[in-house]
Design a protein around this motif. Structure first.
Motif, PDB file in Angstrom:
ATOM      1  N   VAL A 100      -1.689  10.906   0.006  1.00  0.00           N
ATOM      2  CA  VAL A 100      -3.004  10.351   0.345  1.00  0.00           C
ATOM      3  C   VAL A 100      -3.619   9.674  -0.867  1.00  0.00           C
ATOM      4  O   VAL A 100      -4.172   8.565  -0.778  1.00  0.00           O
ATOM      5  CB  VAL A 100      -3.921  11.457   0.902  1.00  0.00           C
ATOM      6  CG1 VAL A 100      -5.360  10.958   1.025  1.00  0.00           C
ATOM      7  CG2 VAL A 100      -3.418  11.937   2.252  1.00  0.00           C
ATOM      8  N   ALA A 101      -3.523  10.322  -2.021  1.00  0.00           N
ATOM      9  CA  ALA A 101      -4.039   9.711  -3.242  1.00  0.00           C
ATOM     10  C   ALA A 101      -3.254   8.465  -3.604  1.00  0.00           C
ATOM     11  O   ALA A 101      -3.827   7.471  -4.080  1.00  0.00           O
ATOM     12  CB  ALA A 101      -3.987  10.717  -4.393  1.00  0.00           C
ATOM     13  N   THR A 102      -1.962   8.484  -3.352  1.00  0.00           N
ATOM     14  CA  THR A 102      -1.130   7.315  -3.672  1.00  0.00           C
ATOM     15  C   THR A 102      -1.551   6.105  -2.871  1.00  0.00           C
ATOM     16  O   THR A 102      -1.752   5.009  -3.421  1.00  0.00           O
ATOM     17  CB  THR A 102       0.351   7.636  -3.413  1.00  0.00           C
ATOM     18  OG1 THR A 102       0.774   8.670  -4.317  1.00  0.00           O
ATOM     19  CG2 THR A 102       1.219   6.415  -3.623  1.00  0.00           C
ATOM     20  N   ILE A 103      -1.678   6.246  -1.563  1.00  0.00           N
ATOM     21  CA  ILE A 103      -2.044   5.092  -0.738  1.00  0.00           C
ATOM     22  C   ILE A 103      -3.474   4.649  -1.030  1.00  0.00           C
ATOM     23  O   ILE A 103      -3.769   3.435  -1.079  1.00  0.00           O
ATOM     24  CB  ILE A 103      -1.841   5.396   0.772  1.00  0.00           C
ATOM     25  CG1 ILE A 103      -1.950   4.101   1.585  1.00  0.00           C
ATOM     26  CG2 ILE A 103      -2.804   6.434   1.274  1.00  0.00           C
ATOM     27  CD1 ILE A 103      -1.554   4.270   3.041  1.00  0.00           C
ATOM     28  N   THR A 104      -4.391   5.591  -1.289  1.00  0.00           N
ATOM     29  CA  THR A 104      -5.773   5.229  -1.628  1.00  0.00           C
ATOM     30  C   THR A 104      -5.802   4.458  -2.941  1.00  0.00           C
ATOM     31  O   THR A 104      -6.505   3.444  -3.074  1.00  0.00           O
ATOM     32  CB  THR A 104      -6.649   6.488  -1.721  1.00  0.00           C
ATOM     33  OG1 THR A 104      -6.512   7.267  -0.528  1.00  0.00           O
ATOM     34  CG2 THR A 104      -8.108   6.119  -1.910  1.00  0.00           C
ATOM     35  N   PHE A 116       0.827  -1.202   0.000  1.00  0.00           N
ATOM     36  CA  PHE A 116       0.000   0.000   0.000  1.00  0.00           C
ATOM     37  C   PHE A 116       0.868   1.263   0.000  1.00  0.00           C
ATOM     38  O   PHE A 116       0.421   2.328  -0.425  1.00  0.00           O
ATOM     39  CB  PHE A 116      -0.909   0.062   1.228  1.00  0.00           C
ATOM     40  CG  PHE A 116      -1.880  -1.071   1.380  1.00  0.00           C
ATOM     41  CD1 PHE A 116      -2.132  -1.958   0.346  1.00  0.00           C
ATOM     42  CD2 PHE A 116      -2.557  -1.251   2.579  1.00  0.00           C
ATOM     43  CE1 PHE A 116      -3.042  -3.005   0.504  1.00  0.00           C
ATOM     44  CE2 PHE A 116      -3.460  -2.281   2.744  1.00  0.00           C
ATOM     45  CZ  PHE A 116      -3.696  -3.170   1.708  1.00  0.00           C
ATOM     46  N   LEU A 117       2.092   1.129   0.498  1.00  0.00           N
ATOM     47  CA  LEU A 117       2.959   2.280   0.716  1.00  0.00           C
ATOM     48  C   LEU A 117       3.902   2.541  -0.447  1.00  0.00           C
ATOM     49  O   LEU A 117       4.751   3.439  -0.371  1.00  0.00           O
ATOM     50  CB  LEU A 117       3.771   2.081   2.004  1.00  0.00           C
ATOM     51  CG  LEU A 117       2.959   1.706   3.252  1.00  0.00           C
ATOM     52  CD1 LEU A 117       3.883   1.467   4.436  1.00  0.00           C
ATOM     53  CD2 LEU A 117       1.931   2.787   3.582  1.00  0.00           C
ATOM     54  N   ARG A 118       3.762   1.768  -1.510  1.00  0.00           N
ATOM     55  CA  ARG A 118       4.627   1.988  -2.669  1.00  0.00           C
ATOM     56  C   ARG A 118       4.448   3.393  -3.214  1.00  0.00           C
ATOM     57  O   ARG A 118       3.332   3.887  -3.341  1.00  0.00           O
ATOM     58  CB  ARG A 118       4.292   0.978  -3.772  1.00  0.00           C
ATOM     59  CG  ARG A 118       4.773  -0.437  -3.488  1.00  0.00           C
ATOM     60  CD  ARG A 118       4.385  -1.378  -4.607  1.00  0.00           C
ATOM     61  NE  ARG A 118       2.947  -1.303  -4.887  1.00  0.00           N
ATOM     62  CZ  ARG A 118       2.289  -2.230  -5.585  1.00  0.00           C
ATOM     63  NH1 ARG A 118       2.924  -3.276  -6.079  1.00  0.00           N
ATOM     64  NH2 ARG A 118       0.992  -2.094  -5.800  1.00  0.00           N
ATOM     65  N   GLY A 119       5.574   4.013  -3.539  1.00  0.00           N
ATOM     66  CA  GLY A 119       5.535   5.374  -4.053  1.00  0.00           C
ATOM     67  C   GLY A 119       5.670   6.435  -2.992  1.00  0.00           C
ATOM     68  O   GLY A 119       5.748   7.627  -3.312  1.00  0.00           O
ATOM     69  N   LEU A 120       5.700   6.039  -1.714  1.00  0.00           N
ATOM     70  CA  LEU A 120       5.873   6.987  -0.623  1.00  0.00           C
ATOM     71  C   LEU A 120       7.329   6.996  -0.169  1.00  0.00           C
ATOM     72  O   LEU A 120       8.035   5.984  -0.258  1.00  0.00           O
ATOM     73  CB  LEU A 120       4.978   6.627   0.568  1.00  0.00           C
ATOM     74  CG  LEU A 120       3.471   6.506   0.296  1.00  0.00           C
ATOM     75  CD1 LEU A 120       2.742   6.189   1.589  1.00  0.00           C
ATOM     76  CD2 LEU A 120       2.926   7.779  -0.322  1.00  0.00           C
TER      77      LEU A 120
END
Length: 751
Positions: free
Chosen positions: A724-728, A612-616
C-alpha cells in the motif's frame, strides 16, 4: 488510568504562525505543566510506526494554576434589556406562547419555559415543568418567591397554546390553554384554572428575560451544573401588560425572522435577544401544514425554536494561558501536552501555512476538520442513549469513559439529543476527546479519524521532507476557496473527508479543472451537505434528510439548513455525487475484518498506471494487512459507478472483488438499493466493494482514489514498508513529476 481529570481545548482550533491562541484547561489538581509538540504518529501497535511527536522548544514548558471548569449546557434565548423594571405599576401581565415538549418527564431536572426571576430580589416571574411534566408558575413576593403548582401536565410531542395572567392587586394567577390534536383520531383538550397568591406580586426585576431556561448566568463553573433548559419547541411568545384599561405589548417574538443568525427579533419594541448554545432553527412550528417544506419560501410554519438541555455551542471556559506561536512555525498538527502529576491530556490544535511564506511547497495534506467536528464526542457506544450502536466486545478507552463522566462536553452530529431528536449543529469550542493522537475508536479498538490521519503526516515527512508539504484544513478551504488550493501541485485527502460545503466542492472542481493532481486516500468522502459560517467559524451544520447512512433522520420540514437555506442531506441527492470529481462514491460499511485489493489486467497494461505498480509482485494482493480491521479496505468503502458520474476515462486499478471480496458483515448503504431489497451484503452484491480508481483530466491533471477509510491503516503497516505504501509513494512521485512537466509546458503564469 481509567479516566483523566485534566482536559482542555485551544481556541481558536486553527491559527496562523505568530498568533496567540488561548488554552482552556479544566484541572482538578492545584497545578499542571504544559509543553507543545508537533504531532506525528501517535498510536501504539507492534506493526505501527513509532510515536513521533516532536517537542517545540521555542515554546518553553510552563507551570499553571489548575482550576476545574464545567460548562453550562442547554440552549436558551436571552433578552438583556427589556421592560422588566417598573412592572409593579401595571394592573396585570400576560404571557402567551405555543410550546411542544419533547421530554416533559424523565429529564431529572426542572425545565423552564420562560423566566425573569431575580432570586436575590425575590422578584420577577417564571414558568417551568417539574420532573413529572407538571407546570409550575413562580412569582416574586415581598420576601420570597411564591410558587403555584398547576394541575395541568403537558403531553410529549403535542403542541399546547398557553396563557398565563398575573393580576397584581387581587393577587390572582390565571392559566388557560388548549392542546392541538396530534392526529386525526385525537380531540383538542382545554384547561383553565385560577389561583390566589399568598402575597402581593413583586414583578419588577433587573434580570434579563430568558426563554427556555432560567435567568441565571451561563458560564463555566468549578462544579458540574444541573441543566435547566426546556426540551422542546417554543413558538410565538408574547408578553403584554394592562394598565388603566390599556393593553401594551412588551415583547412579541417571531422566531421565523433572522433564522441564519443567533439573534431573535421583537416586533413590538424593536428589541433583540441572543440565542445561547444554538437551539435548532428552521424547524417546523405549531402551524406547519406541509404545504411548504422550505423555510426560505414559506409564509408561515417556521416560527419555532427547538431547545435542548444538552445543546452546546461554546464551552466558555476561562483561559488558563496563551500560546505564543513562533512566526516561523510550520503548518501542521500540534498539541499542548498537559500534566497535573497524576493524569495527562493531549490538547490538539492546527497551524495554517503562513500566507507570506516565500516558497509554497508542492504538496498539501487536507485535514478534515469538518469531519472531526461532526464526530466530536460521539456517544454511539453508550447503550443507555436513544441512538446507539450495538457491538460485541466494545473496548471503551479512557477518552470515551471521560465523555460519559463529563456530559457538559456535548455530543456529536451522530447522537440524538436527550429528548430523542437529532442533532443539527456541532462546535469546536470545547474539549473534543475523540480528537486525540492516542484515541482508540470503541467499534474497532483502533485509531479513527484524527488519530489515524497522523500516519499521513509521518508518511509525508518520509516522502517529501519537512518542507515539502503544507497542512491545510476544511475550515481554511471553506473560507479561502480555490485560490488556496491552486497554490499546490498535489493535494492529498485524509482517511475520512465526509463533510464539505457547496463552495468547497466548487473549489475542488476548480483545482481539478485547472490541471491539479488529487489523491483521495480515504473512504465515505464528500458525502454530507455541510454549511459553515465564517462569522462563527467554530460551528458547522448538517441536516440528515431522507437518505444516507445515518443514525437518525430529521423529520420532514426540517431538512433545509438554517445557516444558508439550502437543502440538506447527501451531495448525491443534490446532483453533486463525489464520483464526479473523485471517481468514487460511498457504497457500503462493515465492522468485520476487511480485505485487500486485486490488481486488474487493464491496470497492468496501462502505460501510466503500470508505473504505479512498480515494486509489487505480479500476483500480489494490495493491502491484505492493516492496523485497523486487518486490511486496507474496511470500515466505510467506495466504488466506481459511471452512472453516478465517474468520468468515462476512469479505470479500475484494483478492486476488492479480485481479492476475495468483503464478508456479509459489510452491507450496502440504503441509497444504493431499491425494491426488492435483496442481495445487499458483501458476498451477494457486486456493489459492495472498494475500487482503486485513476483518471486524467484535460489540462494535464489526474485523480487517484482508493475507496476505503482504512487505507491509511495499511499504509502505515510495518512502518510504511508494504504494498500500500509502495503504490501510494509511486503515485505521489508520478503526480509531482507530471505537475512539474505541465508547468514547464504551460510556461509562467500570466501577469
Amino acid at each position: 488510568m481509567e479516566s483523566s481529570d485534566i482536559v482542555g481545548y485551544v481556541d481558536p482550533l486553527i491559527s496562523f504562525p505568530g498568533d496567540k491562541p488561548a488554552v482552556k484547561v479544566s484541572c482538578t489538581r492545584g497545578t499542571f505543566t504544559s509543553k507543545v509538540f508537533r504531532l506525528g504518529a501517535g498510536s501504539s501497535h507492534p506493526n505501527a510506526p513509532p510515536i513521533s511527536h516532536q517537542s517545540i522548544d521555542a515554546i518553553p514548558q510552563q507551570t499553571h494554576q489548575g482550576t476545574p471548569q464545567f460548562s453550562h449546557i442547554g440552549s436558551l434565548a436571552r433578552i438583556e434589556s427589556w421592560s422588566g423594571p417598573g412592572l409593579d405599576v401595571v394592573q396585570s401581565i400576560s404571557i402567551t406562547l405555543w410550546c411542544q415538549p419533547t421530554l416533559p418527564s424523565g429529564s431529572k431536572h426542572e425545565q423552564f419555559l420562560f423566566s425573569s426571576v431575580d432570586v436575590g430580589q425575590s422578584a420577577g416571574f417564571e414558568c417551568l415543568l417539574d420532573e413529572d411534566g407538571c407546570l409550575h408558575l413562580r412569582v416574586g413576593g415581598p420576601s420570597e418567591i411564591q410558587e403555584i403548582r398547576l394541575s395541568t401536565t403537558l403531553i410529549k410531542n403535542q403542541w399546547h397554546h398557553l396563557r398565563f395572567t398575573i393580576e397584581i392587586e387581587p393577587g390572582i394567577v390565571s392559566f388557560n390553554g388548549q392542546s392541538k390534536p396530534r392526529d386525526i383520531g385525537e380531540q383538542s383538550a382545554y384547561f383553565e384554572e385560577k389561583h390566589r397568591l399568598a402575597h402581593k406580586a413583586h414583578l419588577t426585576s433587573d434580570s434579563p428575560f430568558t426563554i427556555a431556561s432560567n435567568s441565571c448566568k451561563h458560564g463555566p463553573s468549578p462544579q458540574p451544573q444541573t441543566p435547566c433548559s426546556f426540551n422542546g419547541k417554543i413558538d410565538g411568545l408574547r408578553v403584554e401588560t394592562t394598565s388603566n384599561g390599556t393593553i401594551s405589548t412588551l415583547l412579541d417574538f417571531d422566531f421565523s425572522l433572522d433564522i441564519p443568525t443567533d439573534r431573535i427579533r421583537d416586533s413590538s419594541n424593536g428589541l433583540y435577544g441572543k440565542l445561547i448554545n444554538s437551539p435548532s432553527r428552521a424547524v417546523t412550528g405549531h402551524d406547519w401544514d406541509a404545504s411548504q417544506s422550505d423555510w426560505t419560501r414559506a409564509l408561515y410554519g417556521y416560527g419555532a425554536l427547538h431547545f435542548h438541555d444538552d445543546d452546546l455551542d461554546d464551552a466558555m471556559w476561562d483561559t488558563s494561558f496563551r500560546l505564543e506561536l513562533p512566526r516561523d512555525l510550520r503548518s501542521g498538527c500540534y498539541a499542548v501536552f498537559v500534566d497535573d502529576g497524576e493524569t495527562t491530556d493531549w490538547i490538539p490544535f492546527f497551524v495554517k501555512p503562513d500566507p507570506k511564506q516565500s516558497q509554497v511547497p508542492p504538496v498539501a495534506l487536507i485535514i478534515p476538520t469538518f469531519t472531526y467536528a461532526a464526530y466530536a464526542n460521539e456517544h454511539l457506544f453508550d447503550e443507555s442513549r436513544t441512538v446507539h450502536f450495538l457491538a460485541e466486545g466494545r473496548n471503551i478507552d479512557k477518552y470515551s469513559k471521560l465523555m460519559m463522566k463529563r456530559p457538559d462536553l456535548g455530543i456529536s452530529l451522530y447522537d440524538s439529543h436527550n429528548d430523542g431528536s437529532g442533532t443539527c449543529y456541532s462546535t469546536v469550542k470545547r474539549a473534543i476527546l475523540n480528537m486525540r493522537p492516542d484515541y482508540r475508536m470503541w467499534l474497532f479498538d483502533g485509531p479513527r479519524e484524527f488519530a489515524a490521519d497522523l500516519w499521513f503526516v509521518d508518511f509525508l515527512e518520509r516522502e517529501v521532507g519537512a518542507r515539502g508539504y503544507d497542512v491545510i484544513t476544511d475550515h481554511q478551504i471553506s473560507e479561502c476557496g480555490a485560490e488556496l488550493l491552486k497554490k499546490y501541485k498535489v493535494l492529498l485527502s485524509c482517511s475520512h473527508p465526509e463533510y464539505l460545503t457547496f463552495a468547497m466542492l466548487d473549489s475542488y472542481s476548480a483545482f481539478l479543472h485547472d490541471g491539479g493532481h488529487f489523491m483521495y486516500l480515504g473512504g465515505n468522502g464528500y458525502y454530507w451537505v455541510t454549511t459553515h459560517d465564517p462569522a462563527r467559524p467554530h460551528r458547522i451544520e448538517v441536516r440528515r434528510a431522507e437518505a444516507g447512512c445515518r443514525t437518525f433522520g430529521l423529520p420532514p420540514g426540517n431538512w433545509h439548513h438554517s445557516l444558508t437555506g439550502e437543502p440538506g442531506g447527501l451531495w448525491r441527492s443534490r446532483g453533486r455525487p463525489p464520483n464526479c470529481l473523485f471517481g468514487l462514491g460511498s457504497c457500503a460499511m462493515g465492522v468485520g475484518k476487511g480485505t485487500g485489493y486485486g490488481i486488474t489486467a487493464e491496470a497492468r497494461l496501462h502505460p501510466r498506471v503500470s508505473r504505479f505498480l512498480r515494486g509489487l509482485q505480479t500476483d500480489e494482493v494490495i493491502g491484505d494487512f492493516g492496523l485497523v480491521q486487518g486490511a486496507a479496505s474496511g470500515d466505510e468503502i467506495d466504488r466506481l459507478d459511471y452512472e453516478l458520474g465517474t468520468p468515462r476515462n476512469a479505470i479500475i486499478v484494483a478492486t476488492t472483488k479480485l481479492a476475495g471480496g468483503h464478508s456479509d458483515e459489510y452491507m450496502l448503504f440504503n441509497e444504493e438499493t431499491l425494491f426488492p431489497m435483496v442481495d445487499t451484503t458483501g458476498t451477494t452484491s457486486d456493489k459492495v466493494r472498494s475500487d482503486i480508481v485513476f483518471f486524467e483530466t484535460p489540462r494535464g491533471g489526474a485523480v487517484f482514489s482508493v475507496g476505503s477509510i482504512n487505507w491509511v491503516g495499511a499504509l502505515a503497516w510495518n512502518t510504511f514498508d508494504n504494498s500500500v505504501a509502495t503504490i501510494t509513494r509511486n503515485v505521489l512521485q508520478d503526480f509531482l513529476a507530471h505537475a512539474d512537466a505541465n508547468r514547464r509546458c504551460s510556461g509562467p503564469p500570466a501577469g
